[in-house]
Design a protein around this motif. Structure first.
Motif, PDB file in Angstrom:
ATOM      1  N   ILE A 138       0.857  -1.176   0.000  1.00 56.79           N
ATOM      2  CA  ILE A 138       0.000   0.000   0.000  1.00 56.79           C
ATOM      3  C   ILE A 138       0.903   1.239   0.000  1.00 56.79           C
ATOM      4  CG2 ILE A 138      -1.793  -1.261   1.235  1.00 56.79           C
ATOM      5  CD1 ILE A 138      -1.021   0.235   3.762  1.00 56.79           C
ATOM      6  N   PRO A 139       0.367   2.451  -0.233  1.00 55.80           N
ATOM      7  CA  PRO A 139       1.216   3.646  -0.289  1.00 55.80           C
ATOM      8  C   PRO A 139       2.101   3.800   0.948  1.00 55.80           C
ATOM      9  CG  PRO A 139      -0.957   4.172  -1.092  1.00 55.80           C
ATOM     10  CD  PRO A 139      -1.033   2.775  -0.558  1.00 55.80           C
ATOM     11  N   TYR A 140       3.334   4.214   0.715  1.00 56.91           N
ATOM     12  CA  TYR A 140       4.339   4.328   1.775  1.00 56.91           C
ATOM     13  C   TYR A 140       3.848   5.164   2.949  1.00 56.91           C
ATOM     14  CZ  TYR A 140       8.689   5.759   4.084  1.00 56.91           C
ATOM     15  OH  TYR A 140       9.664   6.025   5.015  1.00 56.91           O
ATOM     16  N   THR A 141       3.130   6.254   2.672  1.00 55.47           N
ATOM     17  CA  THR A 141       2.673   7.134   3.743  1.00 55.47           C
ATOM     18  C   THR A 141       1.685   6.460   4.684  1.00 55.47           C
ATOM     19  OG1 THR A 141       1.011   8.035   2.230  1.00 55.47           O
ATOM     20  CG2 THR A 141       3.071   9.270   2.451  1.00 55.47           C
ATOM     21  N   SER A 142       1.160   5.309   4.278  1.00 52.12           N
ATOM     22  CA  SER A 142       0.224   4.566   5.126  1.00 52.12           C
ATOM     23  C   SER A 142       0.910   3.470   5.937  1.00 52.12           C
ATOM     24  CB  SER A 142      -0.894   3.940   4.271  1.00 52.12           C
ATOM     25  OG  SER A 142      -1.662   4.939   3.621  1.00 52.12           O
ATOM     26  N   TRP A 143       2.202   3.282   5.732  1.00 56.12           N
ATOM     27  CA  TRP A 143       2.920   2.288   6.521  1.00 56.12           C
ATOM     28  C   TRP A 143       3.061   2.815   7.944  1.00 56.12           C
ATOM     29  CZ3 TRP A 143       7.587   0.656   2.937  1.00 56.12           C
ATOM     30  CH2 TRP A 143       7.064   0.115   1.755  1.00 56.12           C
ATOM     31  N   PRO A 144       2.667   2.052   8.940  1.00 56.38           N
ATOM     32  CA  PRO A 144       2.683   2.555  10.323  1.00 56.38           C
ATOM     33  C   PRO A 144       4.101   2.706  10.888  1.00 56.38           C
ATOM     34  CG  PRO A 144       2.092   0.235  10.288  1.00 56.38           C
ATOM     35  CD  PRO A 144       2.151   0.667   8.853  1.00 56.38           C
ATOM     36  N   MET A 145       4.287   3.767  11.672  1.00 57.38           N
ATOM     37  CA  MET A 145       5.524   3.910  12.426  1.00 57.38           C
ATOM     38  C   MET A 145       5.494   2.917  13.584  1.00 57.38           C
ATOM     39  SD  MET A 145       7.485   6.244  11.054  1.00 57.38           S
ATOM     40  CE  MET A 145       8.646   6.534  12.393  1.00 57.38           C
ATOM     41  N   LEU A 146       6.637   2.303  13.851  1.00 56.11           N
ATOM     42  CA  LEU A 146       6.736   1.353  14.958  1.00 56.11           C
ATOM     43  C   LEU A 146       7.141   2.107  16.222  1.00 56.11           C
ATOM     44  CD1 LEU A 146       8.549  -1.564  13.112  1.00 56.11           C
ATOM     45  CD2 LEU A 146       6.166  -1.485  13.846  1.00 56.11           C
ATOM     46  N   LEU A 147       6.350   1.981  17.259  1.00 50.47           N
ATOM     47  CA  LEU A 147       6.611   2.700  18.503  1.00 50.47           C
ATOM     48  C   LEU A 147       7.335   1.840  19.529  1.00 50.47           C
ATOM     49  CD1 LEU A 147       3.185   4.559  18.879  1.00 50.47           C
ATOM     50  CD2 LEU A 147       5.291   5.330  17.737  1.00 50.47           C
ATOM     51  N   GLU A 148       7.204   0.533  19.419  1.00 43.04           N
ATOM     52  CA  GLU A 148       7.851  -0.385  20.349  1.00 43.04           C
ATOM     53  C   GLU A 148       8.940  -1.182  19.630  1.00 43.04           C
ATOM     54  OE1 GLU A 148       7.078  -0.205  23.448  1.00 43.04           O
ATOM     55  OE2 GLU A 148       5.328   1.096  23.186  1.00 43.04           O
ATOM     56  N   GLU A 149       9.758  -1.882  20.394  1.00 44.89           N
ATOM     57  CA  GLU A 149      10.786  -2.728  19.795  1.00 44.89           C
ATOM     58  C   GLU A 149      10.122  -3.766  18.890  1.00 44.89           C
ATOM     59  OE1 GLU A 149      14.549  -5.618  21.059  1.00 44.89           O
ATOM     60  OE2 GLU A 149      13.502  -4.428  22.569  1.00 44.89           O
TER      61      GLU A 149
END
Length: 238
Positions: free
Chosen positions: A165-176
């Motif tokens: 899916i579009p890169y801007t929709s890839w979630p940021m990872l907040l945990e390890e």
């Protein structure tokens, strides 16, 4: 009205004005030796629009509480003459300045792969206020020669048909997190073990036409093809 009672926007403005003076006034002290089984190079690049504040980032890197073997700043040949004196003077504190072909943001690591083929290479950006334990937080997480370590990452996301899916929709990872879908983000800092990026990673005749503005994606694809995975480490403890 005392400062502690001043509105937050005023306090932020005062901090933004005073911080550069404070950082430039700090003495530069070399940290303790690193613990990696090989040389450790911190590699970054810059260009003229970033020059006014470049020395602030470099001072933060030079003041890390765990010292690399070298901090190398890669500058395009045509941009070398305009490098500020504040940056040039940091060579007295161990900064290495090298010239290279202008490869846009790829300059942060591609020349280093050729110059230091057997080293651990930690990349970072030229406009970030890195805490004193930024490098140590990566080094102390090293466990495996095929694991790339990072402070910031996204999770590669695909749709039901298996397409990204579009890169801007890839979630940021907040945990390890770790695994094949962990995409390291360069501005947070990424530690690449020796050999984790295969030789074709540095082929400018491929990455400049195919992925000129997506160095994070290019590096992720190639270390994956080389058999490595990535891990986002725990948040830095200040």
């Amino acid at each position: 009205m005392g400062l502690k009672h001043a509105p937050r926007d005023i306090l932020r403005a005062v901090r933004s004005i005073l911080q550069p003076t404070w950082v430039r006034a700090m003495p530069i002290k070399r940290g303790v030796p690193h613990t990696l089984p090989g040389k450790l190079i911190v590699s970054l690049t810059s260009y003229p629009p970033r020059y006014p504040t470049l020395d602030l980032t470099l001072r933060r890197l030079l003041n890390q509480d765990m010292a690399p073997d070298a901090i190398v700043l890669w500058i395009a040949h045509q941009d070398r003459a305009s490098l500020p004196l504040r940056v040039e003077r940091l060579r007295d504190h161990g900064l290495v300045i090298k010239e290279c072909t202008d490869l846009s943001s790829y300059k942060k690591i591609v020349p280093a792969l050729a110059a230091y083929p057997d080293a651990f290479i930690a990349i970072c950006d030229d406009d970030t206020n890195y805490p004193d334990n930024w490098l140590r937080a990566l080094v102390e997480e090293h466990r495996h020669p095929r694991e790339v370590l990072c402070h910031k990452a996204r999770r590669v996301a695909i749709d039901l048909d298996g397409n990204p899916i579009p890169y801007t929709s890839w979630p940021m990872l907040l945990e390890e997190a770790s695994g094949k879908s962990v995409l390291p983000i360069g501005f947070g800092g990424v530690l690449y073990p020796p050999g984790s990026l295969p030789p074709e990673t540095a082929d400018a005749s491929r990455f400049m036409p195919l992925c000129p503005g997506g160095d994070d994606l290019w590096f992720w694809w190639h270390f994956r093809m080389g058999g490595s995975t990535a891990r986002k480490v725990s948040a830095i403890k200040r």
